[in-house]
Scaffold this active site. Structure first.
Site, mmCIF file in Angstrom:
data_model
loop_
_atom_site.group_PDB
_atom_site.id
_atom_site.type_symbol
_atom_site.label_atom_id
_atom_site.label_comp_id
_atom_site.label_asym_id
_atom_site.label_seq_id
_atom_site.Cartn_x
_atom_site.Cartn_y
_atom_site.Cartn_z
ATOM 1 N N LYS A 81 33.198 -9.041 -19.404
ATOM 2 C CA LYS A 81 33.740 -7.818 -19.958
ATOM 3 C C LYS A 81 32.647 -7.113 -20.756
ATOM 4 O O LYS A 81 31.873 -7.761 -21.472
ATOM 5 C CB LYS A 81 34.930 -8.170 -20.857
ATOM 6 N N SER A 156 42.752 -4.414 -21.991
ATOM 7 C CA SER A 156 41.355 -3.993 -22.042
ATOM 8 C C SER A 156 40.418 -4.849 -21.198
ATOM 9 O O SER A 156 39.303 -4.426 -20.916
ATOM 10 C CB SER A 156 40.871 -3.943 -23.491
ATOM 11 N N SER A 180 45.047 -8.828 -24.251
ATOM 12 C CA SER A 180 44.129 -8.182 -23.301
ATOM 13 C C SER A 180 43.407 -9.117 -22.352
ATOM 14 O O SER A 180 42.637 -8.657 -21.514
ATOM 15 C CB SER A 180 43.111 -7.325 -24.051
#
Length: 487
Positions: A81, A156, A180
């Site tokens: 990420k 996210s 998330s």
């Protein structure tokens, strides 16, 4: 080897690599080819690193041919990420305020995966600073759901979830402040675990909320998560929230059954406070029957109000979010997208006494959660509804919609999302499994047993359709990061 290498699990690929039936180079190329074929429409990567991946894959292949694999992650393609700092590779947090930020050092999680012999394919799309919601006024477009690109991939860690489901990597590291990791896992039909608070270092990961941030792995199966968590878990004395606790052999705990385990279900959350849809209820009831068939007993439990957990977290997280970004908000507010900017401003309106009282409330909620585990081994709930339309969300949404994932951020307990079937539109249902503090092993044991007792892991997104859609996007000059940046 037959089949699609990009759709192998880590466990399957590592066995083939160890047997020299699959080359790390072949595996990396399969993922890179998939990325080239479909990511114009998925937008799951913000910064691909194909040349680095090829270099690492060749090095892994040479070492494995010479000495054998270091372990089950040697030669496995993964992503991070885009809030994980990576030396020499930009880390944007999906924000124009960090569009050109290139860290000098790797974060501990990246160092651990690199030391395990992993092959880094790139940095995946997130929400701005892992908080702002799907936005079109930030540094790159939001990711799309590979089961239906008109749908969102949720929270996210969205790019990571989309990339794993579509075979653009076999694993990723996400972050979870209120869901998330688990909500993108739910939306994309993969597995994702939020470990116990402090189990995995957060150092070198762009913060959202110091007291609620968790870092953890995402993959296709719970077994793969066990492999990944063993590599990244451990004490980091330079992370003030890191826990100095021994790391067990998570994979050894995967026995294929749930015999003797007691499962608690907080029905009031799902029947009274935030009722789930009929389809999700049927999927949950069916999953509980499967778990009973695997040897578990199921009983209702009482937990504090779902809204109490969510409200407590909101006050704390908004206050901390403002403390992190207040300088940029005051001096260059235009560098934030509108969604995140609104949410940061909200934190400025909270008082010190609000924060203090929320922290006191958090201690009470956490204690009540731990007490519930005196009677059960795991808590099982619905995780999230199947993914809806990808569109901007009102900044008010976070204040009015409690979710089922936040309670375990507030309490710090480990929690896992696994696929729980599919709705009539072909979108995944999801199941959340939470456990005692630092007992990720039992959580993963239940998730693994459930996955192996059901057929859901055999179903993948339609890559031919995604390829056709991506080709149309490229031909029309739409849907790409380049077009977005130029707009």
């Amino acid at each position: 080897m037959s089949g699609d290498p990009a759709f192998l699990t880590i466990a399957e690929a590592s066995r083939l690599i160890a047997d020299k039936a699959l080359s790390p180079v072949e595996l990396a190329e399969a993922c890179l080819e998939r990325m080239e074929a479909v990511d114009a429409v998925l937008c799951s990567y913000i910064t691909p690193t194909p040349e680095l991946a090829r270099t690492q894959a060749r090095a892994a292949e040479a070492q494995i041919m010479r000495d054998g694999p270091r372990g089950p992650l040697h030669g496995i393609p993964y992503s991070l990420k885009d809030i994980y700092e990576t030396a020499g590779i930009r880390t944007t947090g999906q924000s124009r305020s960090l569009a050109d930020y290139v860290p000098a050092h790797d974060c501990p999680a990246q160092r651990a995966l690199n030391a395990a012999g992993g092959v880094l394919l790139g940095k995946t799309t997130t929400w701005e600073f892992a908080h702002g919601g799907p936005s079109w006024d930030v540094v790159a477009p939001p990711a799309r759901n590979p089961w239906n690109t008109a749908r969102h991939p949720a929270g996210s860690s969205s790019g990571s979830g989309a990339a794993i489901a579509a075979g653009l990597c076999l694993a990723s590291m996400g972050s979870d402040t209120g869901g998330s990791i688990r909500m993108p896992a739910a939306a994309c039909g993969i597995a994702g675990i939020k470990p116990t608070y402090g189990r995995v270092s957060r150092r070198g990961v762009l913060p959202n909320s110091f007291s609620h941030d968790h870092t953890g792995p995402m993959a296709w199966t719970s077994e793969d998560l066990a492999i990944l968590l063993a590599a990244v878990a451990g004490h980091d004395p330079l992370d003030p929230g890191s826990a100095d606790r021994p790391v067990p052999d998570y994979r050894a705990a995967l026995c294929g059954h749930a015999k003797g385990l007691k499962i608690g279900v907080p029905w009031a959350w799902m029947e009274q406070e935030a009722p789930i849809s009929a389809g999700s209820r049927q999927a949950l009831d069916t999953a509980l029957e499967v778990l009973r068939g695997l040897g578990a007993t199921v009983q209702p439990i009482a937990l504090p109000s779902l809204l109490a957990y969510n409200d407590c977290k909101r006050v704390i997280a908004m206050s901390e979010l403002f403390s992190i970004h207040q300088q940029t908000l005051r001096t260059q507010p235009d560098l934030f997208g509108a969604s995140l900017r609104y949410r940061i401003i909200g934190g400025a309106l909270l008082r010190a006494e609000d924060y203090v009282q929320a922290m006191r409330m958090r201690a009470e909620l956490a204690a009540a959660t731990q007490a519930a585990f005196d009677d059960v081994d795991v808590i099982v709930t619905h995780c999230a509804e199947p993914a809806g339309k990808l569109e901007p969300t009102s900044p008010h949404w976070m204040f009015t919609h409690p979710n089922y994932t936040t309670p375990f951020n507030t309490s710090g307990n480990p929690a896992l999302s696994v696929c729980n079937g599919f709705d009539a539109d072909g979108m995944p249902f999801s199941l959340q499994i939470a456990g005692r503090l630092f007992d990720e092993a039992t959580v993963l044991r239940v998730g693994d047993a459930y996955e192996k007792a059901t057929a859901w892991r055999a179903r993948r997104p339609d890559i031919a359709a995604l390829t056709t859609e991506a080709a149309a996007c490229r031909a029309a000059g739409t849907g790409t990061t380049a077009e977005f940046s130029a707009a």
